[in-house]
Every structure is written in structure tokens, then in C-alpha cells.
Design a protein around this motif. Structure first.
Motif, PDB file in Angstrom:
ATOM      1  N   UNK A   1       7.983  16.204   0.732  1.00 46.65           N
ATOM      2  CA  UNK A   1       8.056  14.887   1.482  1.00 46.65           C
ATOM      3  C   UNK A   1       9.423  15.309   2.635  1.00 46.65           C
ATOM      4  N   UNK A   2      10.568  15.939   2.203  1.00 49.32           N
ATOM      5  CA  UNK A   2      11.417  15.811   3.217  1.00 49.32           C
ATOM      6  C   UNK A   2      11.154  16.447   4.538  1.00 49.32           C
ATOM      7  N   UNK A   3       9.995  17.074   4.915  1.00 49.17           N
ATOM      8  CA  UNK A   3       9.697  18.185   6.139  1.00 49.17           C
ATOM      9  C   UNK A   3       8.944  16.532   6.594  1.00 49.17           C
ATOM     10  N   UNK A   4       7.911  15.849   5.654  1.00 49.39           N
ATOM     11  CA  UNK A   4       6.823  14.528   6.193  1.00 49.39           C
ATOM     12  C   UNK A   4       7.805  13.442   6.143  1.00 49.39           C
ATOM     13  N   UNK A   5       9.061  12.849   6.426  1.00 45.21           N
ATOM     14  CA  UNK A   5       9.952  12.377   6.574  1.00 45.21           C
ATOM     15  C   UNK A   5      10.763  12.801   8.160  1.00 45.21           C
ATOM     16  N   UNK A   6      10.901  14.302   7.863  1.00 47.90           N
ATOM     17  CA  UNK A   6      11.517  14.007   9.020  1.00 47.90           C
ATOM     18  C   UNK A   6      10.035  14.671  10.598  1.00 47.90           C
ATOM     19  N   UNK A   7       9.014  14.478  10.379  1.00 55.07           N
ATOM     20  CA  UNK A   7       8.037  14.370  11.288  1.00 55.07           C
ATOM     21  C   UNK A   7       7.903  13.104  11.707  1.00 55.07           C
TER      22      UNK A   7
ATOM     23  N   UNK B   1       0.264   6.169   4.425  1.00 60.18           N
ATOM     24  CA  UNK B   1       1.556   5.296   5.060  1.00 60.18           C
ATOM     25  C   UNK B   1       2.617   6.060   4.416  1.00 60.18           C
ATOM     26  N   UNK B   2       2.680   5.889   5.538  1.00 58.97           N
ATOM     27  CA  UNK B   2       5.171   6.713   5.883  1.00 58.97           C
ATOM     28  C   UNK B   2       5.638   5.873   4.497  1.00 58.97           C
ATOM     29  N   UNK B   3       5.266   4.346   4.807  1.00 59.37           N
ATOM     30  CA  UNK B   3       6.681   3.920   3.698  1.00 59.37           C
ATOM     31  C   UNK B   3       6.539   5.192   2.789  1.00 59.37           C
ATOM     32  N   UNK B   4       5.656   4.514   2.015  1.00 63.59           N
ATOM     33  CA  UNK B   4       5.183   5.494   0.693  1.00 63.59           C
ATOM     34  C   UNK B   4       6.309   7.299   0.259  1.00 63.59           C
ATOM     35  N   UNK B   5       6.203   7.712   1.524  1.00 64.66           N
ATOM     36  CA  UNK B   5       7.389   8.199   1.546  1.00 64.66           C
ATOM     37  C   UNK B   5       8.392   8.635   2.030  1.00 64.66           C
ATOM     38  N   UNK B   6       8.911   7.961   2.408  1.00 61.34           N
ATOM     39  CA  UNK B   6      10.409   7.270   2.459  1.00 61.34           C
ATOM     40  C   UNK B   6      10.911   6.195   1.092  1.00 61.34           C
ATOM     41  N   UNK B   7       9.623   5.912   0.270  1.00 53.90           N
ATOM     42  CA  UNK B   7      10.090   5.366  -0.779  1.00 53.90           C
ATOM     43  C   UNK B   7      10.722   6.657  -1.951  1.00 53.90           C
ATOM     44  N   UNK B   8       9.219   7.304  -1.486  1.00 51.62           N
ATOM     45  CA  UNK B   8       9.491   9.016  -2.584  1.00 51.62           C
ATOM     46  C   UNK B   8      11.007   9.865  -2.189  1.00 51.62           C
ATOM     47  N   UNK B   9      11.255   9.181  -0.288  1.00 48.68           N
ATOM     48  CA  UNK B   9      12.431  10.307  -0.388  1.00 48.68           C
ATOM     49  C   UNK B   9      13.520   9.518  -1.697  1.00 48.68           C
ATOM     50  N   UNK B  10      13.976   8.613  -1.079  1.00 45.49           N
ATOM     51  CA  UNK B  10      14.649   7.577  -2.270  1.00 45.49           C
ATOM     52  C   UNK B  10      14.852   7.685  -3.580  1.00 45.49           C
ATOM     53  N   UNK B  11      13.759   7.665  -4.058  1.00 46.95           N
ATOM     54  CA  UNK B  11      13.645   7.841  -5.879  1.00 46.95           C
ATOM     55  C   UNK B  11      14.180   9.477  -5.791  1.00 46.95           C
ATOM     56  N   UNK B  12      13.559  10.473  -5.277  1.00 47.11           N
ATOM     57  CA  UNK B  12      13.506  11.945  -5.783  1.00 47.11           C
ATOM     58  C   UNK B  12      15.322  12.028  -5.448  1.00 47.11           C
ATOM     59  N   UNK B  13      15.974  11.578  -4.877  1.00 45.91           N
ATOM     60  CA  UNK B  13      17.480  11.835  -4.418  1.00 45.91           C
ATOM     61  C   UNK B  13      17.789  10.892  -5.121  1.00 45.91           C
ATOM     62  N   UNK B  14      18.054   9.603  -5.997  1.00 45.19           N
ATOM     63  CA  UNK B  14      18.446   8.990  -6.639  1.00 45.19           C
ATOM     64  C   UNK B  14      18.794   9.563  -8.410  1.00 45.19           C
TER      65      UNK B  14
ATOM     66  N   UNK C   1       0.605  -1.157  -0.226  1.00 40.94           N
ATOM     67  CA  UNK C   1       0.154   0.008   0.310  1.00 40.94           C
ATOM     68  C   UNK C   1       0.601   1.314   0.036  1.00 40.94           C
ATOM     69  N   UNK C   2       1.832   1.156  -0.856  1.00 40.30           N
ATOM     70  CA  UNK C   2       2.664   2.560  -1.584  1.00 40.30           C
ATOM     71  C   UNK C   2       3.172   3.263  -2.553  1.00 40.30           C
TER      72      UNK C   2
END
Length: 260
Positions: free
Chosen positions: A233-239, A212-225, A188-189
Motif C-alpha cells: 500500500x505504501x509503495x502504491x501511495x508513493x507512486x 481506484x487510487x482512493x482505496x489505497x488512501x483509505x487503507x493507508x489511513x486505516x492501517x496507520x490508525x 467505488x472504494x
């Protein structure tokens, strides 16, 4: 400070030593994502057409899209394995002794998360190298920039896993918890398919994926790559980082540890 340094060094050394001795752990962590990359993606490639969506600037193949999600899969499963190890250590008494030492429990837990994060980062980096050999098109700089992001997001998942282990009283219950936590978080991400495709099929599932928090983790990795930065996304990940750390620290406070 010297005592804290040696404490952190000892925990990291123990985790790396365990990782080196358990060679099957390394290969099993790679089997799942490699199956998706080499086998499942072949079948889905013809069924799923992918439009140009951020962070991509051109049309991409399905196997290119799922690589960040498969990196997230490695981090997620490793986080849950660390949770299993924590339950075992707690039942054998070693973790109870460690957490009742004169060193801050929060510091000990963070060192445990960081050590597991290093192991997860090594495995994820190896997977990205295999993906590179397979022909996945990722900017060279992205491989280097994503390493601290992988470590950071791995600590988040490790903290969440530690919180889960703090509420599991029996080792036998871990398998059922894993089924009800890991698989819904992953599927569900946006790991395997874009959110806009989910939205076209089911608005309800789309809302669940957004929460789903895992969605933002995946997107954070995706954008960085792909050398992109998304502030939201960064602010959500920080929270999420702050919340999961807080939950892990609360779950392993003195009262809860001594109860068990």
C-alpha cells in the motif's frame, strides 16, 4: 531560500485565514462524515457483518470500520473545494499573476497543496476526536501517527484536484465534474465496505475498486490508525503521489496558464 520561505508562509497564511473566516466551510466538511457515523452506520450495522480482516485483530463494529473512510471523505471533498477555489482565482486573475511570477510554478503549486493539506488535516483531526468521544476504539498512538499520513494523502488528493481544475475552463462546469469524480471515487472504494464483500457481490466492481487510487488512501489511513504498516500500500501511495504531482505541474505550466 528566504524568498521561498516567505512565499510558502504567505500562501499557508492566506489559506488558514480563508479557513478561519469561512466557518461554514469547517462545519460543512464535518456534516457529511458525521451523518454517516451517527445515522447511516446504525442502519448498516445490522446488515453488514464484518469478519476479522487486517489491520483489525478482532471483530469490529461497522462504525469503527468506516471511520478511516470518512477521514478520506473529508480529504477528498476538501481537495475538490480547493480545486473550485483555484478555478475562481484563475478567472479573477490572481492565480495567473501568481503563477507568472519569478518563483517556480511547481513550488507555488506545492505550497498551495500543502496549505490546503494543513486545513484538511485540522478538519480530519477534529473528526477523529469526535469519533473518539463517540466511542470508536482506536489506539492512542494511532491518533498521533495518522496525522502526517493524513497530510501526505491530502496533498495527493489536492494535486489531483488541481489537475482537474487545470482542464476546467468554466466555473459552471465544476458541479458536473464533481459528480463524475468525487462520488465514484468515494463509493467505488473500501471506504464504506470491505473489498471482500464487494468481490462476493460483483467481481467487476471489485476490480474497479482495486484500480481506484482512493482505496489505497483509505487503507493507508486505516492501517496507520491501528499501528500497522503495509509495504504494498505504501509503495502504491508513493507512486500515486509522484503521478498526481506530475499531472498538477503539467496542467499548470506556463503555456496552459497564459492560454486562459
Amino acid at each position: 531560500m528566504r524568498k521561498l520561505y516567505y512565499c510558502a508562509l504567505g500562501i499557508i497564511y492566506k489559506e488558514l485565514l480563508r479557513f478561519i473566516k469561512q466557518k461554514s466551510r469547517f462545519f460543512s466538511a464535518l456534516v457529511r462524515p458525521l451523518l454517516w457515523l451517527f445515522i447511516f452506520s446504525v442502519g448498516f450495522k445490522s446488515a453488514l457483518g464484518l469478519a476479522i480482516i487486517p489491520p483489525y485483530e478482532t471483530y469490529i463494529t461497522y462504525e469503527t470500520y468506516i471511520v478511516p473512510g470518512l477521514v478520506g471523505m473529508i480529504l477528498l471533498f476538501n481537495g475538490m473545494q480547493s480545486s473550485l477555489a483555484m478555478i475562481f482565482d484563475r478567472e479573477m486573475g490572481s492565480m495567473k499573476i501568481l503563477l507568472t511570477s519569478n518563483i517556480s510554478r511547481s513550488y507555488l503549486l506545492f505550497c498551495k497543496m500543502f496549505a490546503t493539506g494543513i486545513v484538511s488535516t485540522i478538519q480530519a483531526t477534529v473528526f477523529l476526536f469526535i469519533a473518539f468521544l463517540y466511542g470508536i476504539d482506536i489506539p492512542t498512538l494511532g491518533y498521533f501517527l495518522v496525522i502526517p499520513v493524513i497530510l501526505f494523502t491530502s496533498i495527493i488528493l489536492n494535486a489531483f484536484a488541481l489537475f482537474i481544475s487545470s482542464v476546467i475552463k468554466q466555473l459552471e462546469n465544476f458541479a458536473s465534474v464533481m459528480n463524475f469524480v468525487i462520488f465514484p471515487m468515494f463509493f467505488l472504494s473500501s471506504a464504506l465496505y470491505p473489498l471482500w464483500k464487494i468481490k462476493d457481490s460483483s467481481l467487476f466492481l471489485y476490480e474497479v475498486c482495486v484500480l481506484n487510487p482512493f482505496t489505497y488512501i483509505v487503507e493507508f489511513v486505516r492501517f496507520t490508525l491501528y499501528l500497522k504498516f503495509d509495504l504494498n500500500t505504501f509503495l502504491i501511495i508513493l507512486g500515486i503521489f509522484i503521478i498526481t504531482l506530475t499531472l498538477a505541474f503539467i496542467g499548470y505550466n506556463t503555456k496552459n496558464v497564459l492560454k486562459r
